[in-house]
Design an enzyme around this catalytic site. Structure first.
Site, PDB file in Angstrom:
ATOM      1  N   ASP A   1      46.340   2.556  62.226  1.00  0.00           N
ATOM      2  CA  ASP A   1      46.917   1.171  62.059  1.00  0.00           C
ATOM      3  C   ASP A   1      46.622   0.494  63.178  1.00  0.00           C
ATOM      4  O   ASP A   1      46.733  -0.902  63.226  1.00  0.00           O
ATOM      5  CB  ASP A   1      48.245   1.220  61.923  1.00  0.00           C
ATOM      6  CG  ASP A   1      48.695   1.780  60.522  1.00  0.00           C
ATOM      7  OD1 ASP A   1      48.022   1.794  59.563  1.00  0.00           O
ATOM      8  OD2 ASP A   1      49.681   2.409  60.196  1.00  0.00           O
TER       9      ASP A   1
ATOM     10  N   THR B   1      44.806  -2.061  65.663  1.00  0.00           N
ATOM     11  CA  THR B   1      43.433  -2.579  65.286  1.00  0.00           C
ATOM     12  C   THR B   1      42.569  -2.580  66.564  1.00  0.00           C
ATOM     13  O   THR B   1      41.254  -2.645  66.413  1.00  0.00           O
ATOM     14  CB  THR B   1      43.782  -4.228  64.857  1.00  0.00           C
ATOM     15  OG1 THR B   1      44.417  -4.573  65.845  1.00  0.00           O
ATOM     16  CG2 THR B   1      44.548  -4.332  63.599  1.00  0.00           C
TER      17      THR B   1
END
Length: 474
Positions: free
Chosen positions: A418, A420
């Protein structure tokens, strides 16, 4: 994110409504499915996710099976073996193995598609509550019979049968909480709102019938967008994505929700985004296709060598072919001198090449594919009966929906995170893994906790503990 009551939202939708013309919109009469756009042929609410029909099963299934290059190869071999000058084995013997593997795969695909038909039938026959304007009561109706323009009521934890504009909810503020996990995979609840002009104080009263009609955009695949407006007692009310609930969503933390159907069946956004049942192929099958191409190239080279050598032999023994057992140029059985089993060096070389292809066909064994199909069927049977894959809370067993990818179960190719890494550079390196108590780190697992202590310090700590123990004993 769209928020209820936002001024920017109202201005944006007001601009969009002026651009919503008759050519790219549909009109839905609230509570009047018969009068809703009589010029248009609106689809019913029945859905179909199955891949085949009784008429299309045979041609389409054969077309998909022959995507396997080995099947094309076996078909060519069987056709060549039917020609009299090239027949090497029995004609039936060359067809039966291919026919058997095609039959086994077809039966497996037919069983999978029959389960899809069964799931479609169950889905289409679920009950929905539809408002009868004559009696003012909600009556049950099958999902597949729901039409655009009808008013539905969905209770808490109920599933939305079609795309509908929210008219009223059990919350006095008009808020409804929905779960869209079947659409986008998100389990967090999202808020949808009913306009105050159509809100009802109680589920038995229906002031929302004052909404004369809804003008909305034509069906499209955008699940996060919706443009429309609603005419309520001569007043135009703008509608946006926060006012529509899509098919497949579930009502949560809300006693009930009432809405009017604007898209049904194949026109719903979830069905427009559905690409149908895909033809899945495992990595093993893809690898076998590459191996088939490699073996086919090797086979062509080998057959070419054999045919060229045969051409040289025919050229060196052209005068002895009349007495040769397989290349007699003349047939003297009837007293007539005529060509018997010789077509010239060029054609004989070509026939030799084709016969070599038939003789060397065992380089790509069809028995391998027969064994794979039977093993997959056995795997599906044992996986479905595995007690370790049984969920007692839902009383459900493991279901093998696609028998073509059994061997890919549990295989990991990509790991997604998750985070980035917009501001920092993220590097994920495999350290260790333990599955079922077995270490898969390969001895590369990093030391944990105090394991990183220098060996000399560890020795000193051991001596101190030993001395303290002796002092206590003394």
């Amino acid at each position: 994110r769209i928020r209820h009551g936002s001024c920017a939202e109202s201005e944006r939708f007001a601009t969009s409504q002026r651009e919503l013309t008759d050519a790219d919109s549909r009109v839905v009469l609230v509570g009047d499915p018969d009068g809703t756009d009589p010029r248009l042929e609106l689809s019913g609410n029945a859905i179909r996710t199955a891949k085949y029909s009784p008429l299309t099963f045979l041609p389409r299934n054969l077309f998909e099976q022959f995507h396997r290059l080995a099947y094309v190869y076996f078909l060519v071999i069987a056709v060549l073996n039917q020609l009299p000058p090239l027949a090497v084995f029995g004609r039936g013997a060359s067809v039966l193995p291919l026919a058997f593997v095609l039959l086994v795969t077809a039966v497996k695909d037919a069983y999978e598609d029959w389960r899809r038909h069964l799931a479609d039938r169950i889905e289409n026959n679920r009950a929905a509550s539809v408002l009868d304007l004559g009696t003012g009561r909600f009556r049950p109706k099958r999902w597949k019979d729901v039409r655009v323009g009808e008013v539905l009521k969905v209770l808490a934890d109920g599933t939305i049968p079609c795309d509908m504009v929210l008219l009223a909810t059990g919350d006095p503020t008009g808020v409804a909480y929905v779960q869209t996990i079947n659409l986008d995979g998100e389990s967090n609840l999202k808020t949808r709102y009913a306009k105050q002009e159509t809100m009802s104080p109680a589920p038995d009263s229906h002031p929302f019938v004052a909404a004369n009609f809804i003008r909305c955009e034509r069906p499209n695949r955008n699940i996060y967008g919706f443009l429309g407006n609603m005419e309520v007692d001569g007043k135009r009310v703008s509608l946006g994505p926060s006012n529509i609930i899509l098919r497949g969503c579930e009502i949560k933390n809300t006693a009930w929700a009432i809405g009017v159907v604007v898209y049904a069946g194949c026109d719903t956004k979830v069905m427009l985004n559905s690409s149908g049942a895909p033809s899945k192929r495992s990595r093993l099958e893809t690898h076998m296709n590459r191996e088939t191409l490699l073996l086919s190239a090797l086979l062509i080279v080998l057959c070419s060598v054999v045919s060229v050598c045969n051409g040289f032999w025919l050229g060196n023994h052209r005068d002895d072919l009349e007495l040769s057992q397989f290349f007699r140029k003349k047939d003297y059985s009837d007293g007539d001198e005529k060509n018997y089993n010789y077509y010239g060096i060029g054609m004989q070389v070509f026939f030799t090449f084709l016969m070599s292809v038939i003789v060397f066909q065992i380089m790509i064994p069809i028995s391998l594919y027969i064994s794979m199909e039977l093993v997959r069927l056995g795997q599906a049977y044992f996986m479905s009966g595995d007690t370790n894959l049984y969920d007692e809370s839902s009383n459900s067993r493991f279901q093998c929906r696609a028998l073509n990818i059994n061997e890919d179960l549990g295989q990991i190719k990509y790991v997604f995170s998750d985070k980035t890494g917009t501001l920092t550079e993220n590097k994920m390196e495999f350290q260790c893994a333990s599955i079922g108590g077995e270490d898969y780190s390969g001895g590369n697992a990093p030391p944990q906790g105090n394991d990183k202590v220098h060996p000399l310090l560890g020795t000193m700590a051991f001596l101190l503990r030993l001395v303290s123990h002796l002092v206590l004993c003394a």
